[in-house]
Design an enzyme around this catalytic site. Sequence first.
Site, mmCIF file in Angstrom:
data_model
loop_
_atom_site.group_PDB
_atom_site.id
_atom_site.type_symbol
_atom_site.label_atom_id
_atom_site.label_comp_id
_atom_site.label_asym_id
_atom_site.label_seq_id
_atom_site.Cartn_x
_atom_site.Cartn_y
_atom_site.Cartn_z
ATOM 1 N N ASN A 75 -5.609 12.367 0.484
ATOM 2 C CA ASN A 75 -4.695 11.531 1.273
ATOM 3 C C ASN A 75 -5.539 10.786 2.311
ATOM 4 O O ASN A 75 -6.767 10.971 2.402
ATOM 5 C CB ASN A 75 -3.609 12.379 1.933
ATOM 6 N N LYS A 76 -4.889 9.968 3.084
ATOM 7 C CA LYS A 76 -5.558 9.126 4.079
ATOM 8 C C LYS A 76 -6.597 9.886 4.887
ATOM 9 O O LYS A 76 -6.373 11.032 5.272
ATOM 10 C CB LYS A 76 -4.482 8.539 4.994
ATOM 11 N N ASP A 120 -2.336 10.679 -2.338
ATOM 12 C CA ASP A 120 -2.685 9.644 -3.308
ATOM 13 C C ASP A 120 -3.044 10.221 -4.663
ATOM 14 O O ASP A 120 -2.939 9.557 -5.682
ATOM 15 C CB ASP A 120 -3.843 8.786 -2.783
ATOM 16 N N ARG A 163 0.841 -1.189 0.000
ATOM 17 C CA ARG A 163 0.000 0.000 0.000
ATOM 18 C C ARG A 163 0.876 1.238 0.000
ATOM 19 O O ARG A 163 2.098 1.139 0.100
ATOM 20 C CB ARG A 163 -1.013 0.001 1.172
ATOM 21 N N GLY A 164 0.187 2.403 -0.131
ATOM 22 C CA GLY A 164 0.926 3.640 -0.334
ATOM 23 C C GLY A 164 1.017 3.853 -1.839
ATOM 24 O O GLY A 164 1.401 2.931 -2.578
ATOM 25 N N ALA A 165 0.663 5.072 -2.271
ATOM 26 C CA ALA A 165 0.485 5.299 -3.708
ATOM 27 C C ALA A 165 1.682 4.855 -4.576
ATOM 28 O O ALA A 165 1.498 4.066 -5.514
ATOM 29 C CB ALA A 165 0.141 6.773 -3.931
ATOM 30 N N ARG A 220 -7.758 -0.717 -6.643
ATOM 31 C CA ARG A 220 -8.043 0.427 -5.762
ATOM 32 C C ARG A 220 -8.263 1.670 -6.634
ATOM 33 O O ARG A 220 -7.549 1.856 -7.630
ATOM 34 C CB ARG A 220 -6.886 0.687 -4.774
ATOM 35 N N GLN A 269 -2.113 2.809 10.020
ATOM 36 C CA GLN A 269 -0.838 2.869 9.278
ATOM 37 C C GLN A 269 0.207 3.710 10.017
ATOM 38 O O GLN A 269 1.403 3.455 9.907
ATOM 39 C CB GLN A 269 -1.056 3.460 7.877
HETATM 40 O O1 MRU Z 1 -4.702 3.245 2.236
HETATM 41 P P1 MRU Z 1 -3.219 3.457 2.155
HETATM 42 O O2 MRU Z 1 -2.483 2.913 3.322
HETATM 43 O O3 MRU Z 1 -2.657 2.967 0.836
HETATM 44 O O4 MRU Z 1 -3.055 5.032 2.184
HETATM 45 C C1 MRU Z 1 -1.777 5.580 2.001
HETATM 46 C C2 MRU Z 1 -1.726 7.044 2.117
HETATM 47 O O5 MRU Z 1 -2.717 7.713 2.312
HETATM 48 C C3 MRU Z 1 -0.379 7.679 1.902
HETATM 49 O O6 MRU Z 1 -0.256 8.862 2.632
HETATM 50 C C4 MRU Z 1 -0.219 8.009 0.412
HETATM 51 O O7 MRU Z 1 -0.473 6.890 -0.376
HETATM 52 C C5 MRU Z 1 1.131 8.522 0.102
HETATM 53 S S1 MRU Z 1 2.389 7.308 0.172
HETATM 54 C C6 MRU Z 1 3.849 8.039 -0.243
#
Ligand code: MRU
Length: 368
Positions: A267-268, A257, A57-59, A100, A216
């Site tokens: 973002n999250k 994201d 996970r994470g963009a 996703r 996270q």
């Molecule tokens: O749902 P996730 O854990 O994939 O969400 C991740 C985030 O919101 C991060 O802040 C974002 O992807 C940036 S990662 C460099």
Amino acid sequence: MNTKLDEFFEEVITVKWGPEKRSVDIIDQTLLPNSIRRIQLGSKEEIWEAIRKLRVRGAPAIGVCAAYGLAVLSASISADDYETFYRTFKEMKDYLATSRPTAVNLFWALDRMDACVRTNREKSVAEIKEALYREAEVIREEDVAISRSIGETGFGILKTLKKEGEPLGIMTHCNAGTLATAKYGTATAPMYMALEHGWSGSDMHVFCDETRPLLQGARLTAFELVHAGITTSVQCDNMASLLLKSGRVKVIFVGCDRVAANGDAANKIGTSGLAIIARHYGIPFYVCAPSSTIDMKTKDGEGIPIEMRDPGEIREMWYREPMAPAEADTSFNPAFDVTDHHLITGIITEKGLCHAPYDRAFEALGIR
Ligand code: MRU
């Protein structure tokens, strides 16, 4: 060069090739921080499930995983002619794209792999397969360089805020760290760069929001930063207002994201609330964004699709027993929110630091 840190980065590397490049090898992030376990993804269903369930996970890491996955899957397409190969390739690509919806890096990486196939269409299918492996590798290597560059700009900001003899209070939300990228992270890159430039872990004090419901911040960011030797605190998301009021936090860095053309940033979930509180207390709020996260085709935040996730994540996922009665509705479970561009002090890309008006700033950096 910090050998111990590099060894740690190597141990928790998010995405690498499995044996003989026949699978994608990822660290299963759902098991962190208590167990460091790697798993191999060989089929399209396994890759899809790993992205969907946040094992990876994470963009940026999702983008790298999808690119690696498409290279591995393409290698097993049995076709000698371009048309048949491309038809199957396209089916696989479209399938992975459904894993996703919010992180634009997923679609960006898949489109790059698609462009790689089309550019090489005059070559043999075997050569196209090789080109796909190379392209996936380039996407990963570029991500390492991008994180470093974001980190250098962010470190420049940290230096202006640092007071002699006092740890600098930095806050972050979710995980935009090494686990979310190919190496340094985005929001954590300034801290890792600070270590590379000779700061000690106690020169900083990083406050990690735990990041409900999937934790996270607590499970991943705190895990990373503690291993890097950085002074780390974890606080519940709803403590942000009191913490920011206390004056202990001097700057906030978050990842994202998808950034729309006007600078609105997804973002999250919880990020926009944090930005509102930061504005109230006058604390600078920076979004760290590789240019692959900037989506110039989406005019503003209204156009960013927000992923809705399983109600069980709120009710029971991290608890021994359900923590809300079965009759209570927990179906409102958005994974992301959108921070209004007015609340963002600056957007740090690998090409430079952008200020409002963001559309013009992005264009000036050649982001189109
Ligand atoms: O749902 P996730 O854990 O994939 O969400 C991740 C985030 O919101 C991060 O802040 C974002 O992807 C940036 S990662 C460099």
